[in-house]
Design a protein around this motif. Sequence first.
Motif, PDB file in Angstrom:
ATOM      1  N   LEU A   1      -1.629 -11.057 -11.318  1.00 42.07           N
ATOM      2  CA  LEU A   1      -0.502 -10.641 -10.475  1.00 42.07           C
ATOM      3  C   LEU A   1      -0.406  -9.119 -10.412  1.00 42.07           C
ATOM      4  CD1 LEU A   1       2.131 -13.296 -11.611  1.00 42.07           C
ATOM      5  CD2 LEU A   1       1.182 -13.048  -9.310  1.00 42.07           C
ATOM      6  N   GLY A   2      -0.819  -8.448 -11.487  1.00 37.66           N
ATOM      7  CA  GLY A   2      -0.838  -6.983 -11.474  1.00 37.66           C
ATOM      8  C   GLY A   2      -1.816  -6.434 -10.448  1.00 37.66           C
ATOM      9  N   TYR A   3      -2.981  -7.072 -10.323  1.00 40.23           N
ATOM     10  CA  TYR A   3      -3.916  -6.672  -9.263  1.00 40.23           C
ATOM     11  C   TYR A   3      -3.261  -6.797  -7.890  1.00 40.23           C
ATOM     12  CZ  TYR A   3      -8.051  -6.564 -12.327  1.00 40.23           C
ATOM     13  OH  TYR A   3      -8.975  -6.238 -13.292  1.00 40.23           O
ATOM     14  N   LEU A   4      -2.533  -7.891  -7.692  1.00 40.39           N
ATOM     15  CA  LEU A   4      -1.877  -8.100  -6.396  1.00 40.39           C
ATOM     16  C   LEU A   4      -0.769  -7.090  -6.156  1.00 40.39           C
ATOM     17  CD1 LEU A   4      -1.766 -11.997  -6.338  1.00 40.39           C
ATOM     18  CD2 LEU A   4      -3.312 -10.490  -5.085  1.00 40.39           C
ATOM     19  N   ASP A   5      -0.101  -6.665  -7.221  1.00 41.90           N
ATOM     20  CA  ASP A   5       0.890  -5.598  -7.075  1.00 41.90           C
ATOM     21  C   ASP A   5       0.225  -4.332  -6.526  1.00 41.90           C
ATOM     22  OD1 ASP A   5       2.967  -7.158  -8.022  1.00 41.90           O
ATOM     23  OD2 ASP A   5       2.799  -6.436 -10.091  1.00 41.90           O
ATOM     24  N   SER A   6      -0.992  -4.051  -7.001  1.00 43.15           N
ATOM     25  CA  SER A   6      -1.719  -2.873  -6.515  1.00 43.15           C
ATOM     26  C   SER A   6      -2.082  -3.013  -5.043  1.00 43.15           C
ATOM     27  CB  SER A   6      -2.992  -2.667  -7.348  1.00 43.15           C
ATOM     28  OG  SER A   6      -2.676  -2.418  -8.710  1.00 43.15           O
ATOM     29  N   VAL A   7      -2.494  -4.242  -4.641  1.00 38.48           N
ATOM     30  CA  VAL A   7      -2.801  -4.480  -3.232  1.00 38.48           C
ATOM     31  C   VAL A   7      -1.551  -4.281  -2.380  1.00 38.48           C
ATOM     32  CG1 VAL A   7      -3.468  -6.232  -1.536  1.00 38.48           C
ATOM     33  CG2 VAL A   7      -4.711  -6.055  -3.708  1.00 38.48           C
ATOM     34  N   LYS A   8      -0.437  -4.823  -2.835  1.00 37.11           N
ATOM     35  CA  LYS A   8       0.816  -4.688  -2.087  1.00 37.11           C
ATOM     36  C   LYS A   8       1.220  -3.229  -1.947  1.00 37.11           C
ATOM     37  CE  LYS A   8       5.564  -6.448  -1.952  1.00 37.11           C
ATOM     38  NZ  LYS A   8       6.563  -7.317  -2.629  1.00 37.11           N
ATOM     39  N   SER A   9       1.061  -2.460  -3.027  1.00 40.18           N
ATOM     40  CA  SER A   9       1.401  -1.035  -2.963  1.00 40.18           C
ATOM     41  C   SER A   9       0.512  -0.308  -1.962  1.00 40.18           C
ATOM     42  CB  SER A   9       1.249  -0.400  -4.351  1.00 40.18           C
ATOM     43  OG  SER A   9       2.179  -0.963  -5.261  1.00 40.18           O
ATOM     44  N   LEU A  10      -0.777  -0.641  -1.954  1.00 44.11           N
ATOM     45  CA  LEU A  10      -1.695  -0.014  -1.002  1.00 44.11           C
ATOM     46  C   LEU A  10      -1.288  -0.319   0.436  1.00 44.11           C
ATOM     47  CD1 LEU A  10      -5.284  -0.543  -2.466  1.00 44.11           C
ATOM     48  CD2 LEU A  10      -4.205   1.637  -1.900  1.00 44.11           C
ATOM     49  N   LEU A  11      -0.985  -1.580   0.699  1.00 47.13           N
ATOM     50  CA  LEU A  11      -0.630  -1.968   2.062  1.00 47.13           C
ATOM     51  C   LEU A  11       0.675  -1.314   2.497  1.00 47.13           C
ATOM     52  CD1 LEU A  11      -1.527  -5.779   1.961  1.00 47.13           C
ATOM     53  CD2 LEU A  11      -2.875  -3.896   2.908  1.00 47.13           C
ATOM     54  N   GLY A  12       1.597  -1.135   1.540  1.00 47.54           N
ATOM     55  CA  GLY A  12       2.876  -0.530   1.881  1.00 47.54           C
ATOM     56  C   GLY A  12       2.818   0.971   2.010  1.00 47.54           C
ATOM     57  N   ALA A  13       1.820   1.591   1.344  1.00 47.03           N
ATOM     58  CA  ALA A  13       1.734   3.050   1.359  1.00 47.03           C
ATOM     59  C   ALA A  13       0.664   3.570   2.303  1.00 47.03           C
ATOM     60  CB  ALA A  13       1.451   3.556  -0.059  1.00 47.03           C
ATOM     61  N   GLY A  14       0.095   2.684   3.121  1.00 46.99           N
ATOM     62  CA  GLY A  14      -0.911   3.127   4.073  1.00 46.99           C
ATOM     63  C   GLY A  14      -2.282   3.326   3.483  1.00 46.99           C
ATOM     64  N   GLY A  15      -2.592   2.631   2.383  1.00 43.64           N
ATOM     65  CA  GLY A  15      -3.915   2.728   1.786  1.00 43.64           C
ATOM     66  C   GLY A  15      -4.969   2.115   2.693  1.00 43.64           C
ATOM     67  N   THR A  16      -6.224   2.384   2.393  1.00 42.80           N
ATOM     68  CA  THR A  16      -7.305   1.900   3.244  1.00 42.80           C
ATOM     69  C   THR A  16      -7.639   0.444   2.932  1.00 42.80           C
ATOM     70  OG1 THR A  16      -9.062   2.560   1.723  1.00 42.80           O
ATOM     71  CG2 THR A  16      -8.255   4.224   3.288  1.00 42.80           C
ATOM     72  N   SER A  17      -8.214  -0.231   3.916  1.00 46.42           N
ATOM     73  CA  SER A  17      -8.657  -1.606   3.725  1.00 46.42           C
ATOM     74  C   SER A  17      -9.747  -1.685   2.667  1.00 46.42           C
ATOM     75  CB  SER A  17      -9.168  -2.185   5.046  1.00 46.42           C
ATOM     76  OG  SER A  17      -8.127  -2.308   5.979  1.00 46.42           O
ATOM     77  N   ASP A  18     -10.620  -0.686   2.623  1.00 44.19           N
ATOM     78  CA  ASP A  18     -11.700  -0.691   1.633  1.00 44.19           C
ATOM     79  C   ASP A  18     -11.140  -0.699   0.218  1.00 44.19           C
ATOM     80  OD1 ASP A  18     -13.665  -0.736   3.547  1.00 44.19           O
ATOM     81  OD2 ASP A  18     -14.026   1.434   3.512  1.00 44.19           O
TER      82      ASP A  18
ATOM     83  N   PRO B   1     -13.173 -11.958   5.064  1.00 42.57           N
ATOM     84  CA  PRO B   1     -14.124 -11.688   6.151  1.00 42.57           C
ATOM     85  C   PRO B   1     -13.418 -11.465   7.488  1.00 42.57           C
ATOM     86  CG  PRO B   1     -14.938 -13.475   4.787  1.00 42.57           C
ATOM     87  CD  PRO B   1     -13.536 -13.190   4.321  1.00 42.57           C
ATOM     88  N   GLY B   2     -12.335 -12.215   7.724  1.00 41.90           N
ATOM     89  CA  GLY B   2     -11.567 -12.008   8.949  1.00 41.90           C
ATOM     90  C   GLY B   2     -10.939 -10.632   8.999  1.00 41.90           C
ATOM     91  N   ALA B   3     -10.492 -10.139   7.835  1.00 44.31           N
ATOM     92  CA  ALA B   3      -9.907  -8.796   7.782  1.00 44.31           C
ATOM     93  C   ALA B   3     -10.953  -7.730   8.073  1.00 44.31           C
ATOM     94  CB  ALA B   3      -9.274  -8.565   6.409  1.00 44.31           C
ATOM     95  N   ARG B   4     -12.178  -7.938   7.574  1.00 42.55           N
ATOM     96  CA  ARG B   4     -13.242  -6.949   7.825  1.00 42.55           C
ATOM     97  C   ARG B   4     -13.644  -6.928   9.295  1.00 42.55           C
ATOM     98  NH1 ARG B   4     -15.348  -4.542   3.481  1.00 42.55           N
ATOM     99  NH2 ARG B   4     -15.181  -5.502   1.416  1.00 42.55           N
ATOM    100  N   CYS B   5     -13.546  -8.087   9.955  1.00 46.96           N
ATOM    101  CA  CYS B   5     -13.958  -8.176  11.365  1.00 46.96           C
ATOM    102  C   CYS B   5     -12.815  -7.874  12.335  1.00 46.96           C
ATOM    103  CB  CYS B   5     -14.511  -9.579  11.648  1.00 46.96           C
ATOM    104  SG  CYS B   5     -16.011  -9.973  10.723  1.00 46.96           S
ATOM    105  N   ALA B   6     -11.628  -7.631  11.808  1.00 51.78           N
ATOM    106  CA  ALA B   6     -10.469  -7.401  12.679  1.00 51.78           C
ATOM    107  C   ALA B   6     -10.697  -6.167  13.544  1.00 51.78           C
ATOM    108  CB  ALA B   6      -9.212  -7.233  11.835  1.00 51.78           C
ATOM    109  N   GLU B   7     -10.229  -6.260  14.781  1.00 48.21           N
ATOM    110  CA  GLU B   7     -10.456  -5.170  15.728  1.00 48.21           C
ATOM    111  C   GLU B   7      -9.568  -3.963  15.466  1.00 48.21           C
ATOM    112  OE1 GLU B   7     -10.074  -6.682  19.653  1.00 48.21           O
ATOM    113  OE2 GLU B   7     -11.812  -8.012  19.489  1.00 48.21           O
TER     114      GLU B   7
END
Length: 264
Positions: free
Chosen positions: A32-49, A106-112
């Motif tokens: 769940l801690g890993y997911l917290d990091s993902v959520k923070s990235l998405l909320g702070a404008g982090g990159t998809s990579d 994979p869908g996220a990587r192929c997103a336009e």
Amino acid sequence: MQPQLRTIVENIDPAETREFVRGVFNDLNRLLGYLDSVKSLLGAGGTSDEAHFIFEALRCEALAAAGGLDYFCACLDTPDALSEELERTSFAVRHELRVVFERMLPGARCAEGGAEARARLAEAHDLLRNCFEQSTVSLARAFRPGVDAAELFEDIRAKRDNSLRLYEDLGALLRSARHAEWHEGAEALALFSERLELFRSESMRHLMGKDRETCQGFIDGLSALHDRRSLRLYLHRFTCYLELLIKHVSMRSVLSQGTLSAAA
């Protein structure tokens, strides 16, 4: 580890099982801690990579944790109920990882566009978070059946409160629609229209995507009705849909029959 889980672990015997269960709770909390990091990235404008990198690290940890569950069940003397719960957890973790890494990422990587990619990453985040949280709750209930998921996780508490509000507002909207269906006065229709607009501006956002779209379609369709016969048909169709929707909401895992009975 949450205090409620520590209390459960401290009362597990024998010691070998106690330490293993402690490790499982710690593994799930770390995931769940890993997911917290993902959520923070998405909320702070982090990159998809960056998000993909964290998901890859999470997959390695999650597969190792699932393998540990399998080993414990296969090689150690485990009570049947606990063994079944651990097998369910292992299966759920592997299943959701396959969904995320074979379809969502994979869908996220192929997103336009960036917005679509972030939406798919958020969907993957939500799926895995639900898996790890529900696995934690289910394992805790194997030792203490009365464990309340909302006491363990704040987001489950928020989902429960939002779902309860949605359930109550859908019930009020259904009653208003039925009243307008069988009473021809302008007042009944005005009250229904006000209730529908209130629902649109507040609780409707807590519906799943397709249901939200369907409700919006009913809202948009109301303004196109100009005679009593078409209005009556519209209201009949809408009340039938609302009855089904209320039933679906009542079946959400975050709601209990006791909670719904108190809200009725």
